[in-house]
Design a protein around this motif. Sequence first.
Motif, PDB file in Angstrom:
ATOM      1  N   MET A   1       0.862  -1.185   0.000  1.00  0.00           N
ATOM      2  CA  MET A   1       0.000   0.000   0.000  1.00  0.00           C
ATOM      3  C   MET A   1       0.897   1.234   0.000  1.00  0.00           C
ATOM      4  O   MET A   1       1.835   1.331   0.776  1.00  0.00           O
ATOM      5  CB  MET A   1      -0.900   0.011   1.243  1.00  0.00           C
ATOM      6  N   ALA A   2       0.629   2.195  -0.890  1.00  0.00           N
ATOM      7  CA  ALA A   2       1.424   3.416  -0.987  1.00  0.00           C
ATOM      8  C   ALA A   2       1.132   4.340   0.188  1.00  0.00           C
ATOM      9  O   ALA A   2       0.023   4.319   0.738  1.00  0.00           O
ATOM     10  CB  ALA A   2       1.142   4.130  -2.301  1.00  0.00           C
ATOM     11  N   SER A  44       8.944   2.370  10.316  1.00  0.00           N
ATOM     12  CA  SER A  44       8.875   0.896  10.258  1.00  0.00           C
ATOM     13  C   SER A  44       7.516   0.457   9.746  1.00  0.00           C
ATOM     14  O   SER A  44       6.489   1.098  10.013  1.00  0.00           O
ATOM     15  CB  SER A  44       9.111   0.295  11.654  1.00  0.00           C
ATOM     16  N   ASP A  45       7.518  -0.665   9.011  1.00  0.00           N
ATOM     17  CA  ASP A  45       6.238  -1.226   8.564  1.00  0.00           C
ATOM     18  C   ASP A  45       5.733  -2.187   9.618  1.00  0.00           C
ATOM     19  O   ASP A  45       6.335  -2.396  10.666  1.00  0.00           O
ATOM     20  CB  ASP A  45       6.374  -1.868   7.186  1.00  0.00           C
ATOM     21  N   THR A  46       4.640  -2.840   9.284  1.00  0.00           N
ATOM     22  CA  THR A  46       4.013  -3.731  10.267  1.00  0.00           C
ATOM     23  C   THR A  46       4.833  -4.977  10.514  1.00  0.00           C
ATOM     24  O   THR A  46       4.640  -5.662  11.527  1.00  0.00           O
ATOM     25  CB  THR A  46       2.603  -4.117   9.794  1.00  0.00           C
ATOM     26  N   THR A  50      12.422  -1.383   8.462  1.00  0.00           N
ATOM     27  CA  THR A  50      12.635   0.061   8.590  1.00  0.00           C
ATOM     28  C   THR A  50      12.973   0.683   7.238  1.00  0.00           C
ATOM     29  O   THR A  50      13.786   0.139   6.477  1.00  0.00           O
ATOM     30  CB  THR A  50      13.766   0.374   9.578  1.00  0.00           C
ATOM     31  N   SER A  51      12.376   1.810   6.980  1.00  0.00           N
ATOM     32  CA  SER A  51      12.681   2.598   5.779  1.00  0.00           C
ATOM     33  C   SER A  51      13.159   3.990   6.198  1.00  0.00           C
ATOM     34  O   SER A  51      12.732   4.519   7.229  1.00  0.00           O
ATOM     35  CB  SER A  51      11.441   2.726   4.887  1.00  0.00           C
ATOM     36  N   ASN A  52      14.050   4.529   5.396  1.00  0.00           N
ATOM     37  CA  ASN A  52      14.584   5.877   5.662  1.00  0.00           C
ATOM     38  C   ASN A  52      13.845   6.937   4.849  1.00  0.00           C
ATOM     39  O   ASN A  52      13.527   6.733   3.675  1.00  0.00           O
ATOM     40  CB  ASN A  52      16.071   5.938   5.329  1.00  0.00           C
TER      41      ASN A  52
END
Length: 324
Positions: A1-2, A44-46, A50-52
């Motif tokens: 999901m965006a 962080s996603d579910t 982790t994304s920057n």
Amino acid sequence: MASSTSTPLSTALPLDNINKDGDTSGYITNDDDVISIDLPLEISDTDGDTSNIDITVNLKDGQDPSFGDNTDIAQINETDDIQTANGSIEFDEGSDQVDEIVFNQEQAEDAFADITSNGEETTVLVDGNTVTLSDLDGNDVLTVAIDENGKYVVTQYQPIDQDDSEITKIALNVSGTDDDGDTAKGTINIVINDGANAEDVSDQVTIEEGDLENPASGNEYPVHGESSKLIPTPSDDLDPSTLQLTDEAKATLFGDGTDQNPGELSEITSGGQPVDFVSVENPDGSFSIVGTVDVEAITISFEVVQGEDGEFYINTTVDRFTTG
């Protein structure tokens, strides 16, 4: 999901964007008129991955301060009293605060160079937003003060000596610097119109010749007469050292020294002898017309003095002597 990231930014007060060379060693850089803030974020996603996210906020300096036209020029018409005139120059402080508009000492000295008051030299002192022109005794001749909005007030306390144009024009440079160090420069103008000239006056001194046969008290030689007359001076002080006969009077009374044009004074005699008249400049600055017949026969003296009241007077004395 965006997903999307929104970074609202607002400033309630201006920031100080002081020009620097773009230091990039940290998260904040200041390059020219832009402050850049690097804001590294992570999310962080579910699943716990982790994304920057890197957000850079650029804060660009706004409008620099600026001067416009000198819309209202201060003009003074000289009188004996203290004179005040108002002027204004358009000023926009831009995006950052300007606390004060100031004058420049060196330029003010140039602007007032060669200006004298009552024949005396003057000195100039700049103190921030105020210029003071003083005489050699430290008395104020003229002051100029400007506020942070570009409105200025000129106050003249003593007359300024005018040239043949009878108008003195003064241009003063001003500058305003904001909190970022951005500087605007402008020029205000002052016009000083010469006041009215000293009034024309007339006076007379009458003496009665002494009695050679019966020189009773009060009726003997020498005979003395005198008079003093106020010369109203609406603006400039008089220069007593310039008192003299008019050129026309000199030519008519003294002639050119020839037998053909000896002058009207040559017609005056005493005891049947001609009286020889000359004009004499006295050490005290006065001048006299002295007539002699072997010895001094008559002296007419003129002197301009300044009284304790500050006014100027023409004093005339006549002394008549016996020639024997």
